[in-house]
Design a protein around this motif. Sequence first.
Motif, PDB file in Angstrom:
ATOM      1  N   LYS A  57       2.590  17.047 -10.648  1.00  0.00           N
ATOM      2  CA  LYS A  57       3.534  16.290  -9.837  1.00  0.00           C
ATOM      3  C   LYS A  57       3.084  16.411  -8.516  1.00  0.00           C
ATOM      4  N   VAL A  58       1.648  16.280  -8.176  1.00  0.00           N
ATOM      5  CA  VAL A  58       1.024  16.081  -6.757  1.00  0.00           C
ATOM      6  C   VAL A  58       1.737  14.955  -6.081  1.00  0.00           C
ATOM      7  N   GLN A  59       2.151  15.058  -5.026  1.00  0.00           N
ATOM      8  CA  GLN A  59       2.534  13.945  -4.049  1.00  0.00           C
ATOM      9  C   GLN A  59       1.256  13.012  -3.787  1.00  0.00           C
ATOM     10  N   MET A  60       1.664  11.796  -4.073  1.00  0.00           N
ATOM     11  CA  MET A  60       0.507  10.840  -4.039  1.00  0.00           C
ATOM     12  C   MET A  60       0.692  10.148  -2.579  1.00  0.00           C
ATOM     13  N   ASN A  61      -0.648   9.550  -2.062  1.00  0.00           N
ATOM     14  CA  ASN A  61      -0.645   8.896  -0.771  1.00  0.00           C
ATOM     15  C   ASN A  61      -1.218   7.557  -1.207  1.00  0.00           C
ATOM     16  N   GLU A  62      -1.341   6.706  -0.035  1.00  0.00           N
ATOM     17  CA  GLU A  62      -1.844   5.366  -0.078  1.00  0.00           C
ATOM     18  C   GLU A  62      -3.050   5.598  -0.537  1.00  0.00           C
ATOM     19  N   ALA A  63      -4.187   6.457  -0.013  1.00  0.00           N
ATOM     20  CA  ALA A  63      -5.661   6.348  -0.351  1.00  0.00           C
ATOM     21  C   ALA A  63      -5.719   6.955  -1.976  1.00  0.00           C
ATOM     22  N   ALA A  64      -5.106   7.913  -2.436  1.00  0.00           N
ATOM     23  CA  ALA A  64      -5.225   8.260  -3.841  1.00  0.00           C
ATOM     24  C   ALA A  64      -4.643   7.104  -4.554  1.00  0.00           C
ATOM     25  N   LEU A  65      -3.866   6.299  -4.347  1.00  0.00           N
ATOM     26  CA  LEU A  65      -3.272   5.254  -5.323  1.00  0.00           C
ATOM     27  C   LEU A  65      -4.271   4.135  -5.219  1.00  0.00           C
ATOM     28  N   THR A  66      -4.733   3.784  -4.049  1.00  0.00           N
ATOM     29  CA  THR A  66      -5.838   2.973  -3.764  1.00  0.00           C
ATOM     30  C   THR A  66      -7.126   3.161  -4.606  1.00  0.00           C
ATOM     31  N   ALA A  67      -7.372   4.432  -4.530  1.00  0.00           N
ATOM     32  CA  ALA A  67      -8.669   4.817  -5.238  1.00  0.00           C
ATOM     33  C   ALA A  67      -8.374   4.453  -6.739  1.00  0.00           C
ATOM     34  N   VAL A  68      -7.244   4.745  -7.401  1.00  0.00           N
ATOM     35  CA  VAL A  68      -6.928   4.533  -8.619  1.00  0.00           C
ATOM     36  C   VAL A  68      -6.735   2.943  -8.997  1.00  0.00           C
ATOM     37  N   ALA A  69      -6.513   2.372  -8.190  1.00  0.00           N
ATOM     38  CA  ALA A  69      -6.308   0.609  -8.193  1.00  0.00           C
ATOM     39  C   ALA A  69      -7.996   0.290  -8.209  1.00  0.00           C
ATOM     40  N   ARG A  70      -8.797   1.107  -7.464  1.00  0.00           N
ATOM     41  CA  ARG A  70     -10.082   0.337  -7.562  1.00  0.00           C
ATOM     42  C   ARG A  70     -10.932   0.868  -8.939  1.00  0.00           C
ATOM     43  N   MET A  71     -10.435   1.844  -9.286  1.00  0.00           N
ATOM     44  CA  MET A  71     -10.912   2.043 -10.654  1.00  0.00           C
ATOM     45  C   MET A  71     -10.273   1.081 -11.780  1.00  0.00           C
ATOM     46  N   ALA A  72      -9.191   0.682 -11.804  1.00  0.00           N
ATOM     47  CA  ALA A  72      -8.499  -0.132 -12.574  1.00  0.00           C
ATOM     48  C   ALA A  72      -9.214  -1.675 -12.358  1.00  0.00           C
ATOM     49  N   MET A  73      -9.528  -1.767 -11.179  1.00  0.00           N
ATOM     50  CA  MET A  73     -10.259  -3.103 -10.920  1.00  0.00           C
ATOM     51  C   MET A  73     -11.624  -3.079 -11.592  1.00  0.00           C
ATOM     52  N   SER A  74     -12.396  -1.894 -11.238  1.00  0.00           N
ATOM     53  CA  SER A  74     -13.662  -1.776 -11.961  1.00  0.00           C
ATOM     54  C   SER A  74     -13.570  -2.138 -13.634  1.00  0.00           C
ATOM     55  N   MET A  75     -12.499  -1.858 -14.107  1.00  0.00           N
ATOM     56  CA  MET A  75     -12.373  -1.964 -15.513  1.00  0.00           C
ATOM     57  C   MET A  75     -11.676  -3.352 -15.780  1.00  0.00           C
ATOM     58  N   GLY A  76     -11.396  -4.051 -14.774  1.00  0.00           N
ATOM     59  CA  GLY A  76     -10.961  -5.410 -15.069  1.00  0.00           C
ATOM     60  C   GLY A  76      -9.474  -5.490 -15.124  1.00  0.00           C
ATOM     61  N   ASP A  77      -8.803  -4.588 -15.049  1.00  0.00           N
ATOM     62  CA  ASP A  77      -7.411  -4.197 -15.263  1.00  0.00           C
ATOM     63  C   ASP A  77      -6.582  -4.501 -13.979  1.00  0.00           C
ATOM     64  N   GLY A  78      -6.271  -5.786 -13.857  1.00  0.00           N
ATOM     65  CA  GLY A  78      -5.695  -6.395 -12.468  1.00  0.00           C
ATOM     66  C   GLY A  78      -3.936  -5.737 -12.626  1.00  0.00           C
ATOM     67  N   ASP A  79      -3.489  -5.992 -13.733  1.00  0.00           N
ATOM     68  CA  ASP A  79      -2.158  -5.336 -13.872  1.00  0.00           C
ATOM     69  C   ASP A  79      -2.006  -3.701 -13.745  1.00  0.00           C
ATOM     70  N   MET A  80      -2.828  -2.876 -13.870  1.00  0.00           N
ATOM     71  CA  MET A  80      -2.809  -1.683 -13.721  1.00  0.00           C
ATOM     72  C   MET A  80      -2.919  -1.492 -12.071  1.00  0.00           C
ATOM     73  N   ALA A  81      -3.949  -2.202 -11.361  1.00  0.00           N
ATOM     74  CA  ALA A  81      -4.130  -2.102 -10.078  1.00  0.00           C
ATOM     75  C   ALA A  81      -3.169  -2.646  -9.407  1.00  0.00           C
ATOM     76  N   PHE A  82      -2.311  -3.728  -9.786  1.00  0.00           N
ATOM     77  CA  PHE A  82      -1.010  -3.892  -9.198  1.00  0.00           C
ATOM     78  C   PHE A  82      -0.081  -3.153  -9.359  1.00  0.00           C
ATOM     79  N   GLU A  83       0.174  -2.440 -10.319  1.00  0.00           N
ATOM     80  CA  GLU A  83       1.037  -1.229 -10.616  1.00  0.00           C
ATOM     81  C   GLU A  83       1.034  -0.114  -9.575  1.00  0.00           C
ATOM     82  N   MET A  84      -0.184   0.149  -9.183  1.00  0.00           N
ATOM     83  CA  MET A  84      -0.549   1.176  -8.209  1.00  0.00           C
ATOM     84  C   MET A  84       0.106   0.524  -6.851  1.00  0.00           C
TER      85      MET A  84
END
Length: 118
Positions: A63-90
């Motif tokens: 339950k770490v409080q997320m910030n924009e940078a952390a969620l953007t980093a996860v979105a970038r990982m999703a993009m690297s995997m070609g998972d646009g849906d996960m990136a958009f979910e972030m």
Amino acid sequence: MRGFNGSMDTNGRYFELDDNARLNSVLNSTEKHGNDGILVSEDVKKYALQRGLEVYENMCVDKVQMNEAALTAVARMAMSMGDGDMAFEMVKQMKDLGISPKLRSYGPALSPFAIMGN
């Protein structure tokens, strides 16, 4: 020692390399090619993405409080995997958490769709 996956320290003793040390060793032995960045194998890329997602999952569990940078980093990982849906979910998660997404937050969500022509 045959079949041993480790290194020898300065005193001649063997020690086991953990995953992070192994990744660092691989990254340090890669070549830099001008503006192209560092070339790494697909195995290293997969491992880095897997570890990044594990960190994110642990942050969620703890339950770490997320910030924009952390969620953007996860979105970038999703993009690297070609998972646009996960990136958009972030990006949607940012809005749900009351975080204002920045322009950089939308890039990973849009990139896979632009590449696929959707």
